[in-house]
Design an enzyme around this catalytic site. Structure first.
Site, mmCIF file in Angstrom:
data_model
loop_
_atom_site.group_PDB
_atom_site.id
_atom_site.type_symbol
_atom_site.label_atom_id
_atom_site.label_comp_id
_atom_site.label_asym_id
_atom_site.label_seq_id
_atom_site.Cartn_x
_atom_site.Cartn_y
_atom_site.Cartn_z
ATOM 1 N N CYS A 262 0.826 -1.203 0.000
ATOM 2 C CA CYS A 262 0.000 0.000 0.000
ATOM 3 C C CYS A 262 0.865 1.259 0.000
ATOM 4 O O CYS A 262 1.512 1.558 -0.995
ATOM 5 C CB CYS A 262 -0.990 -0.037 1.151
ATOM 6 N N HIS A 351 -3.928 -5.033 -0.367
ATOM 7 C CA HIS A 351 -3.583 -5.609 0.936
ATOM 8 C C HIS A 351 -3.666 -7.132 0.902
ATOM 9 O O HIS A 351 -4.745 -7.700 1.099
ATOM 10 C CB HIS A 351 -4.524 -5.061 2.011
ATOM 11 N N GLU A 353 -2.730 -9.143 3.140
ATOM 12 C CA GLU A 353 -3.114 -9.645 4.463
ATOM 13 C C GLU A 353 -4.608 -9.502 4.704
ATOM 14 O O GLU A 353 -5.142 -10.054 5.663
ATOM 15 C CB GLU A 353 -2.333 -8.896 5.551
#
Length: 403
Positions: A262, A351, A353
């Site tokens: 990001c 992202h 995750e």
């Protein structure tokens, strides 16, 4: 005679945008007046993770899903230690919550954090307006209910463009995560607003992580003798994070394998000679389709960003050699990933995750450990395909602890 108990009426609240658009609704959370950039998020669930994501600092988040708060909040799902959003906009805030993990209501979570929310507004209308007019400054107030008076305060508030919010979004002191005697790799993570789930996944992939403040000079980060460097997500304009960009250039010059997510992706782009720009309304949600050009696959991904890398500015032969685009957003063609072919570094805009969101891209953490295991020398063409190439400057790096 049966007595019907009705909940007390919520106090009125007013939402205004800097272009004069206004919506009246009901307040929840804390009373007061809050300012920020109004944006929208398309995730259906995961509101606690959204609220606590440091990348939302100084933003008023509108959820496009109509009903929020039905499962409350708990002690485990926060992505940081506190609510980070400036304000919260929903169509309907649940008056009751039900979940075995719940500890607080959405209302209580916001009230404890001093954050003002507004409900009973037409979030569909607001979202359509942001899509056409762009994200802009806004305010929510339970105190100033005159439109013109509140708009005047909004127009005096600072712009998001040019704001370095990331430097102060993370830790002020280094700290450790993971077990040094069990880990295969030592990683230094620059904290520009690091999400907790990123840290969990780094540890789960065999890393002992030292998290350092955003202002840490490169020589201090390199003094930990890391096998790899991670550059976190965070809020604000990446071009304004000049100290972070300078540190990253020194890390790249040292040949340390580097992975950015990001804001970390945008800072890597600046470090290698590219530029970023402010998007009209950004990508925020848990269902963005991204094409991985190296895997020849499409991933459904979680996003939260209002700035993007200008792919035309990626250098063919910049200060750290060649840079290649690896991922593209299928909705609008925005750059979603890059890798350096001559130094061991790669990054993605989205992202992997998640939290909230799908797990399609979690393989990127394994690719980071593979890169560290090779000491930054030649991961090109391996496995799922976002390795790093020839390692022009990386050839001086010793092998990682896992090699």
């Amino acid at each position: 005679m049966t007595t019907i108990l009705r909940p007390p009426a919520a106090p009125p609240a007013l939402l205004v945008l800097e272009d004069g658009v206004s919506l009246r609704g009901e307040a929840f959370g804390a009373p007061g007046t809050v300012h920020g950039e109004v944006v929208f998020n398309t995730a259906i669930t995961g509101y606690q993770e959204v609220l606590t994501d440091p990348s939302y600092r100084r933003q008023i988040v509108t959820m496009t899903a109509p009903h929020m708060g039905n499962y409350g909040t708990n002690d485990d799902d926060g992505e940081s230690g506190r609510v980070q959003v400036a304000g919260f906009v929903v169509r309907e805030a649940s008056r009751r919550h039900s979940n075995h993990r719940a500890r607080r209501s959405l209302h209580d979570e916001l009230a404890a954090a001093g954050v003002t929310g507004i409900s009973q507004v037409d979030t569909r209308r607001l979202t359509r307006h942001i899509r056409s007019a762009g994200a802009m400054r806004a305010a929510i107030s339970t105190e100033i209910l005159d439109v013109d008076a509140l708009v005047a305060t909004v127009r005096a508030a600072p712009q998001m463009q040019g704001s370095d919010l990331a430097t102060t979004a993370g830790t002020t002191e280094p700290y450790e995560a993971g077990h040094p005697h069990e880990a295969r790799y030592r990683v230094v993570a620059y904290d520009f607003g690091l999400k907790r789930n990123i840290l969990r996944l780094l540890v789960a992939h065999g890393c002992h992580v030292t998290v350092v403040p955003a202002t840490t000079p490169a020589e201090e980060a390199l003094a930990y003798d890391p096998d790899g460097l991670f550059v976190s997500n965070g809020p604000g304009d990446p071009a304004a994070v000049t100290a972070g960009i300078a540190a990253l250039r020194n890390v790249l010059a040292a040949g340390v394998p580097t992975f950015g997510i990001c804001l970390g992706h945008q800072l890597l782009a600046h470090a290698v000679g590219a530029s970023t720009y402010k998007m009209t309304f950004g990508h925020r949600g848990a269902n963005q389709p991204v094409r991985n050009d190296e895997r020849r696959a499409v991933e459904i991904t979680s996003h939260n960003h209002g700035f993007a890398v200008d792919v035309a500015s990626l250098p063919a032969d910049g200060p750290f050699g060649r840079v290649r685009q690896t991922h593209v957003n299928l909705n609008d063609g925005v750059n979603e990933g890059l890798r350096c072919l001559d130094v061991p570094a790669f990054s993605v805009q989205y992202h992997p995750e998640a939290a909230p969101g799908p797990h399609d891209a979690r393989y990127l953490f394994s690719l980071f450990t593979e890169l560290m295991g090779e000491g930054g020398r030649g991961a090109s063409g391996r496995g799922a395909g976002i390795g790093v190439g020839e390692g022009r400057r990386a050839s001086a790096r010793p092998g990682g602890r896992g090699s």
